[in-house]
Design a protein around this motif. Structure first.
Motif, short mmCIF file in Angstrom:
data_model
loop_
_atom_site.label_atom_id
_atom_site.label_comp_id
_atom_site.label_asym_id
_atom_site.label_seq_id
_atom_site.Cartn_x
_atom_site.Cartn_y
_atom_site.Cartn_z
N PRO A 15 13.60 13.70 -12.97
CA PRO A 15 12.54 12.87 -12.37
C PRO A 15 13.11 11.84 -11.39
N THR A 16 12.34 11.56 -10.35
CA THR A 16 12.70 10.44 -9.46
C THR A 16 12.09 9.17 -10.07
N LYS A 17 12.44 8.03 -9.51
CA LYS A 17 11.82 6.79 -9.99
C LYS A 17 10.40 6.71 -9.46
N ASP A 18 9.47 6.27 -10.27
CA ASP A 18 8.10 6.05 -9.80
C ASP A 18 8.07 4.69 -9.08
N ILE A 19 8.03 4.75 -7.76
CA ILE A 19 8.13 3.51 -6.97
C ILE A 19 6.93 2.61 -7.24
N LEU A 20 5.75 3.22 -7.22
CA LEU A 20 4.52 2.44 -7.41
C LEU A 20 4.54 1.71 -8.75
N LYS A 21 4.93 2.44 -9.79
CA LYS A 21 4.96 1.81 -11.13
C LYS A 21 5.97 0.67 -11.16
N LYS B 139 -6.65 5.93 -15.02
CA LYS B 139 -5.44 5.83 -15.86
C LYS B 139 -4.27 5.30 -15.04
N LYS B 140 -4.19 5.76 -13.77
CA LYS B 140 -3.08 5.29 -12.91
C LYS B 140 -3.21 3.81 -12.61
N ILE B 141 -4.47 3.31 -12.45
CA ILE B 141 -4.65 1.87 -12.21
C ILE B 141 -4.02 1.08 -13.36
N VAL C 47 -1.77 -1.52 -4.00
CA VAL C 47 -2.69 -0.39 -3.78
C VAL C 47 -1.92 0.92 -3.89
N GLY C 48 -2.43 1.82 -4.72
CA GLY C 48 -1.81 3.14 -4.84
C GLY C 48 -2.75 4.22 -4.35
N PHE C 49 -2.21 5.40 -4.19
CA PHE C 49 -3.02 6.57 -3.82
C PHE C 49 -2.95 7.55 -4.98
N ALA C 50 -3.96 8.35 -5.11
CA ALA C 50 -3.91 9.41 -6.12
C ALA C 50 -4.46 10.68 -5.50
N LEU C 51 -3.68 11.72 -5.61
CA LEU C 51 -4.14 13.03 -5.14
C LEU C 51 -4.37 13.87 -6.39
N GLU C 52 -5.63 14.20 -6.63
CA GLU C 52 -5.96 14.87 -7.89
C GLU C 52 -6.71 16.17 -7.61
N SER D 62 -1.82 2.25 -15.85
CA SER D 62 -0.41 2.48 -16.17
C SER D 62 0.52 1.91 -15.10
N LYS D 63 -0.01 1.77 -13.86
CA LYS D 63 0.88 1.28 -12.79
C LYS D 63 0.53 -0.15 -12.36
N ASN D 64 -0.40 -0.79 -13.12
CA ASN D 64 -0.75 -2.19 -12.86
C ASN D 64 -1.25 -2.41 -11.43
N ILE E 246 0.87 -1.18 0.00
CA ILE E 246 0.00 0.00 0.00
C ILE E 246 0.91 1.23 0.00
N LEU E 247 0.89 1.98 -1.09
CA LEU E 247 1.82 3.10 -1.20
C LEU E 247 1.10 4.43 -1.02
N SER E 248 1.17 4.93 0.21
CA SER E 248 0.46 6.18 0.50
C SER E 248 1.40 7.37 0.58
N ALA E 249 2.70 7.13 0.42
CA ALA E 249 3.65 8.24 0.58
C ALA E 249 3.46 9.29 -0.50
N ALA E 250 3.76 10.53 -0.14
CA ALA E 250 3.75 11.63 -1.11
C ALA E 250 5.19 11.78 -1.60
N VAL E 251 5.51 10.98 -2.61
CA VAL E 251 6.90 10.92 -3.08
C VAL E 251 7.17 12.09 -4.03
N ALA E 252 8.34 12.69 -3.87
CA ALA E 252 8.69 13.78 -4.79
C ALA E 252 8.82 13.22 -6.19
N ASP E 253 8.24 13.91 -7.17
CA ASP E 253 8.34 13.46 -8.56
C ASP E 253 9.67 13.91 -9.19
N TYR E 254 10.26 14.96 -8.61
CA TYR E 254 11.54 15.49 -9.14
C TYR E 254 12.53 15.71 -8.01
#
Ligand code: CTP
Length: 403
Positions: A307-313, A340-342, A325-330, A344-346, A276-284
């Motif tokens: 860019p940082t690595k997309d951990i969830l992907k 789309k995230k479901i 399980v991923g989180f999305a803040l939109e 693209s990130k499987n 379950i990835l709920s962290a707010a990871v820096a994208d850059y």
């Protein structure tokens, strides 16, 4: 921490000599962190006083439907008591009470409450050895177990009659131990391993500065606690956060940057059932990290980001049997973006927070979520505390891993 901690325990005491041991039993439940209420059959008061039990349980003791001595003449509602309890335990349970429980007799408050209780009911028989082996008692014990009630067997030893044999109520320590083990063995996430991420990441600019965000980590920590309460072993990879957690089932792994979090996640991922990835990871992150503190100049400063690595992907790509399980803040086109995230990130499930919802997001104590699974089934929840939201999320996961 005991699995009984925070639970509402309703102790029913019947008229056996072993009732004197219920003072210790109440004490042990309280020590385990439970909230305790006691119901006594009228005859059991000959063996131990209500005053002792109400003092130890820190609650009034109930014995009759209607309390004549109470100036407010309160009606003791057996239905309320039955529904209040998370666990009911009848100890000592005499042959008389056991027999009445089998056929629905409810001529006292304890028996009426037993019939109203929706929670698991444990009973600890206590009687003389000949009574214990009498066919009618055996029938009662079998019948109650066929109802789903759980017997804490009597032990052998010296009995109040002076005879030696089976029929002694289990010792209070053993009763508590029995209930703890029984509850633990039935926890829905028992034996499951969960990888969690929580909090922000800090991306260094120089030795003293970083790029970060306002994530408190609270949502992720609440999910970790809820999962551990349900028996899971949790590997909680946390970015810098002031949240604390004390639970032997939660292993906290502190990281700073997105790269640290990526490495920690891949260390545990192969071995977990759920991530379950709920962290707010820096994208850059800054492309070059200065070795020394950057000195102030009069000109503007440009920091190039990469860019940082997309951990969830990356976990989606490496997925074997894990439930991911991923989180999305939109902020806009929330559901479409989450779907789309479901893909693209499987993912198996995504928890969507919309910043358009008041009270949602990562800084406060509340959250408002929509859960979407990989079949695009969608469920929206009310604004709730993050603790309640964590229970909703874990329940949705449990439903799907058991489907
Ligand atoms: N996430 C991650 N690694 C990153 C960025 C995000 O693991 N480098 C995870 C988050 O923990 C979250 C999910 O990806 O579970 C979605 O994060 P979010 O910021 O909403 O989406 P992004 O993929 O970063 O896309 P965008 O910012 O464009 O919406």
């Amino acid at each position: 921490m005991s699995v009984i901690s925070g639970k509402k325990v309703l102790l029913g005491i019947t008229a056996g000599i072993a009732a004197y041991k219920t003072a210790s039993l109440v004490r042990l439940f309280i020590k385990s962190g439970a909230e305790v209420k006691v119901i006594m059959t009228p005859a059991s008061k000959d063996f131990i006083t209500p005053l002792t039990l109400s003092t130890l349980s820190k609650n009034p003791v109930h014995s009759t439907f209607y309390d004549k001595e109470d100036e407010n003449e309160l009606w003791n509602n057996h239905v309320d008591l039955g529904l209040w309890a998370d666990v009911m335990i009848i100890a000592p349970a005499t042959a008389n009470t056991l027999s009445k429980m089998t056929n629905g007799t409810c001529d006292n408050l304890l028996l009426a409450t037993y019939l109203s209780a929706k929670c698991p009911v444990y009973f600890a028989p206590a009687m003389d050895l000949d009574m214990y082996i009498h066919p009618s008692t055996k029938t009662s014990l079998e019948k109650l177990q066929s109802f789903g009630n759980i017997m804490i067997p009597a032990t052998s030893g010296e009995l109040a009659s002076g005879l030696v044999g089976e029929g002694r109520m289990a010792e209070p320590e053993d009763i508590v131990d029995f209930i703890e083990k029984d509850i633990t063995s039935k926890l829905p996430l028992r034996g499951k391993k969960i990888l969690m991420t929580a909090g922000p990441t800090y991306e260094a600019i120089d030795p003293v500065r970083f790029i970060g965000n306002h994530s408190s980590g609270k949502m992720g920590f609440e999910i970790a606690k809820t999962a551990a309460n349900l028996g899971a072993e949790v590997f909680l990879v946390s970015g810098p956060s002031s949240q604390t957690v004390k639970d032997s089932l939660i292993h906290r792994i502190d990281v700073k940057s997105a790269q640290d979090m990526y490495e920690a996640c891949h260390k545990y991922y192969a071995d977990v059932d759920i991530a379950i990835l709920s962290a707010a990871v820096a994208d850059y992150r800054p492309k070059n990290v200065a070795d020394q503190k950057i000195k102030k100049k009069d000109t503007s400063l440009t920091i190039e980001l990469e860019p940082t690595k997309d951990i969830l992907k990356s976990l989606g790509d490496a997925k074997k049997n894990q439930f991911l399980v991923g989180f999305a803040l939109e902020t806009n086109n929330e559901v479409e973006n989450a779907k789309k995230k479901i893909k693209s990130k499987n993912l198996d499930l995504i928890v969507l927070n919309s910043l358009q919802d008041k009270g949602a997001g990562f800084a406060g104590d509340t959250n408002k979520i929509t859960i979407i699974d990989k079949g695009f089934n969608q469920k929206s929840f009310q604004l709730k505390s993050k603790k309640e939201v964590s229970v909703d999320i874990i329940n949705e996961i449990i439903q799907r891993i058991n489907a």
